[in-house]
Design a protein around this motif. Sequence first.
Motif, PDB file in Angstrom:
ATOM      1  N   LEU A 252      21.476  52.546  48.372  1.00  0.00           N
ATOM      2  CA  LEU A 252      20.603  53.668  48.058  1.00  0.00           C
ATOM      3  C   LEU A 252      20.568  54.677  49.209  1.00  0.00           C
ATOM      4  CD1 LEU A 252      17.600  51.862  46.333  1.00  0.00           C
ATOM      5  CD2 LEU A 252      19.611  52.899  45.282  1.00  0.00           C
ATOM      6  N   GLY A 253      20.685  54.177  50.438  1.00  0.00           N
ATOM      7  CA  GLY A 253      20.749  55.073  51.591  1.00  0.00           C
ATOM      8  C   GLY A 253      21.978  55.954  51.545  1.00  0.00           C
ATOM      9  N   ARG A 254      23.101  55.368  51.144  1.00  0.00           N
ATOM     10  CA  ARG A 254      24.330  56.159  51.045  1.00  0.00           C
ATOM     11  C   ARG A 254      24.227  57.185  49.922  1.00  0.00           C
ATOM     12  NH1 ARG A 254      26.139  50.911  52.243  1.00  0.00           N
ATOM     13  NH2 ARG A 254      26.792  50.403  50.111  1.00  0.00           N
ATOM     14  N   MET A 255      23.602  56.787  48.822  1.00  0.00           N
ATOM     15  CA  MET A 255      23.378  57.738  47.736  1.00  0.00           C
ATOM     16  C   MET A 255      22.502  58.898  48.216  1.00  0.00           C
ATOM     17  SD  MET A 255      22.698  55.070  44.597  1.00  0.00           S
ATOM     18  CE  MET A 255      22.195  56.371  43.470  1.00  0.00           C
ATOM     19  N   SER A 256      21.466  58.574  48.950  1.00  0.00           N
ATOM     20  CA  SER A 256      20.544  59.607  49.432  1.00  0.00           C
ATOM     21  C   SER A 256      21.244  60.589  50.361  1.00  0.00           C
ATOM     22  CB  SER A 256      19.366  58.957  50.155  1.00  0.00           C
ATOM     23  OG  SER A 256      18.616  58.142  49.281  1.00  0.00           O
ATOM     24  N   ALA A 257      22.124  60.068  51.205  1.00  0.00           N
ATOM     25  CA  ALA A 257      22.845  60.951  52.115  1.00  0.00           C
ATOM     26  C   ALA A 257      23.727  61.922  51.343  1.00  0.00           C
ATOM     27  CB  ALA A 257      23.690  60.128  53.090  1.00  0.00           C
ATOM     28  N   ALA A 258      24.401  61.429  50.303  1.00  0.00           N
ATOM     29  CA  ALA A 258      25.256  62.299  49.494  1.00  0.00           C
ATOM     30  C   ALA A 258      24.432  63.355  48.765  1.00  0.00           C
ATOM     31  CB  ALA A 258      26.051  61.460  48.496  1.00  0.00           C
ATOM     32  N   ILE A 259      23.260  62.953  48.281  1.00  0.00           N
ATOM     33  CA  ILE A 259      22.396  63.896  47.570  1.00  0.00           C
ATOM     34  C   ILE A 259      21.851  64.955  48.525  1.00  0.00           C
ATOM     35  CG2 ILE A 259      20.161  64.062  46.383  1.00  0.00           C
ATOM     36  CD1 ILE A 259      20.944  61.228  45.187  1.00  0.00           C
ATOM     37  N   TYR A 260      21.468  64.536  49.718  1.00  0.00           N
ATOM     38  CA  TYR A 260      20.983  65.510  50.698  1.00  0.00           C
ATOM     39  C   TYR A 260      22.074  66.498  51.056  1.00  0.00           C
ATOM     40  CZ  TYR A 260      19.164  67.654  54.887  1.00  0.00           C
ATOM     41  OH  TYR A 260      18.751  68.586  55.800  1.00  0.00           O
ATOM     42  N   ARG A 261      23.281  65.997  51.224  1.00  0.00           N
ATOM     43  CA  ARG A 261      24.404  66.872  51.558  1.00  0.00           C
ATOM     44  C   ARG A 261      24.623  67.899  50.449  1.00  0.00           C
ATOM     45  NH1 ARG A 261      29.202  67.702  48.454  1.00  0.00           N
ATOM     46  NH2 ARG A 261      30.457  69.090  49.725  1.00  0.00           N
ATOM     47  N   THR A 262      24.536  67.457  49.189  1.00  0.00           N
ATOM     48  CA  THR A 262      24.706  68.370  48.066  1.00  0.00           C
ATOM     49  C   THR A 262      23.636  69.456  48.094  1.00  0.00           C
ATOM     50  OG1 THR A 262      25.676  66.610  46.713  1.00  0.00           O
ATOM     51  CG2 THR A 262      24.777  68.510  45.541  1.00  0.00           C
ATOM     52  N   ALA A 263      22.409  69.062  48.380  1.00  0.00           N
ATOM     53  CA  ALA A 263      21.326  70.041  48.473  1.00  0.00           C
ATOM     54  C   ALA A 263      21.547  70.995  49.634  1.00  0.00           C
ATOM     55  CB  ALA A 263      19.989  69.314  48.624  1.00  0.00           C
ATOM     56  N   GLN A 264      21.987  70.452  50.765  1.00  0.00           N
ATOM     57  CA  GLN A 264      22.190  71.293  51.941  1.00  0.00           C
ATOM     58  C   GLN A 264      23.207  72.392  51.670  1.00  0.00           C
ATOM     59  OE1 GLN A 264      24.867  70.058  54.925  1.00  0.00           O
ATOM     60  NE2 GLN A 264      23.501  70.557  56.629  1.00  0.00           N
ATOM     61  N   LEU A 265      24.302  72.030  51.030  1.00  0.00           N
ATOM     62  CA  LEU A 265      25.322  73.031  50.742  1.00  0.00           C
ATOM     63  C   LEU A 265      24.788  74.117  49.817  1.00  0.00           C
ATOM     64  CD1 LEU A 265      28.618  70.996  50.290  1.00  0.00           C
ATOM     65  CD2 LEU A 265      27.875  72.349  52.248  1.00  0.00           C
ATOM     66  N   ARG A 266      23.929  73.748  48.895  1.00  0.00           N
ATOM     67  CA  ARG A 266      23.398  74.735  47.967  1.00  0.00           C
ATOM     68  C   ARG A 266      22.315  75.585  48.601  1.00  0.00           C
ATOM     69  NH1 ARG A 266      26.345  71.510  45.719  1.00  0.00           N
ATOM     70  NH2 ARG A 266      27.301  71.893  43.690  1.00  0.00           N
ATOM     71  N   LEU A 267      21.710  75.077  49.640  1.00  0.00           N
ATOM     72  CA  LEU A 267      20.700  75.870  50.332  1.00  0.00           C
ATOM     73  C   LEU A 267      21.332  76.907  51.250  1.00  0.00           C
ATOM     74  CD1 LEU A 267      18.137  73.071  51.224  1.00  0.00           C
ATOM     75  CD2 LEU A 267      17.703  75.076  49.793  1.00  0.00           C
ATOM     76  N   ALA A 268      22.404  76.544  51.900  1.00  0.00           N
ATOM     77  CA  ALA A 268      22.954  77.457  52.903  1.00  0.00           C
ATOM     78  C   ALA A 268      24.466  77.601  52.826  1.00  0.00           C
ATOM     79  CB  ALA A 268      22.559  76.977  54.306  1.00  0.00           C
ATOM     80  N   ARG A 269      25.111  76.805  51.972  1.00  0.00           N
ATOM     81  CA  ARG A 269      26.567  76.771  51.959  1.00  0.00           C
ATOM     82  C   ARG A 269      27.093  76.631  53.378  1.00  0.00           C
ATOM     83  NH1 ARG A 269      28.447  75.089  47.242  1.00  0.00           N
ATOM     84  NH2 ARG A 269      27.056  75.874  45.629  1.00  0.00           N
ATOM     85  N   GLY A 270      26.385  75.793  54.149  1.00  0.00           N
ATOM     86  CA  GLY A 270      26.768  75.567  55.529  1.00  0.00           C
ATOM     87  C   GLY A 270      27.614  74.322  55.670  1.00  0.00           C
TER      88      GLY A 270
END
Length: 314
Positions: A252-270
């Motif tokens: 679940l931790g690995r899933m959460s990291a992937a989900i956070y990364r997806t959100a991060q890219l959509r917030l800033a495309r950084g």
Amino acid sequence: MLEEVERWLSARSWSVADRPLQQLLAAKRATGQSVSVVLPALNEEATVGDIVSVIRRDLMRRAPLVDEVVVVDSGSTDRTSAVAAAAGARVVHRDAILPRIPAVPGKGEVLWRSLLVTGGDIVCFVDADLRDFSSDFVSGIVGPLLTDPGVHLVKAMYDRPLGTEPGQGGRVTELMARPLLNLHWPRLAGFVQPLGGEYAARRSLLERLPFPVGYGVELGMLVDALHLVGLDALAQVDVGVRRHRHQDGQALGRMSAAIYRTAQLRLARGHLVRPSLIQFERGTDGFEPRTYSVDTEERPPMTEIAEYAARRVA
């Protein structure tokens, strides 16, 4: 809660009972829309056959709502493919789809490639690890798409028990996805199961969306669909109770990291500072670190793929 979300909850949240099967069949005949059901599967021999059998019995033989059931095997080492085929599904291996682009592990990768091997105007995704499966999961989320041309994507909502504890499933949803959506995309705060694997959408929408290759695909799809078609084009349907195989805390931790990364890219495309996650396991000499890469790749909208365009012309 935003007033817009309150209105959306009232207008775009339904129960499976709101659209009887005969109404859906009439709408399907009237509109001529075809329906594909896709099961992404990795080592799910214990459950995939029952899911396929129920869909074929209830929604193909008894009532012709579904036109095809396709299981996309993403590299199983068990009998997933054989069991799915014996139950009546068309089975396609992930690596056989679009071989020009080497496949990478991940659920989103399989869903993206499935667009190339299905033909439905409506594509319905169902996880292959569900237990006590009901065909309501399919008819419920396909229903609004057949009966309302203004709806483009429908998520299933349900209770998620954890063992004998009611309502304690969906831990990544409650600890990661829901806070992210409420803080950054509050118009999506009304979704009960934003990460649920059961949802249906019009092909005309799916083919225009990028697909994160891993576990971020559900969150990414919701956010991108919101920007592409607007909140009123999204909906959810209550289909009862979802029971499935639960993963351990580290997964679940690995899933959460992937989900956070997806959100991060959509917030800033950084860019991620370091696209990896360190977790710890107790070994013979104490706690030992394990480093896992976080999915950092997304597949482009399918409309940009030459093979998909060629197939549609043909």
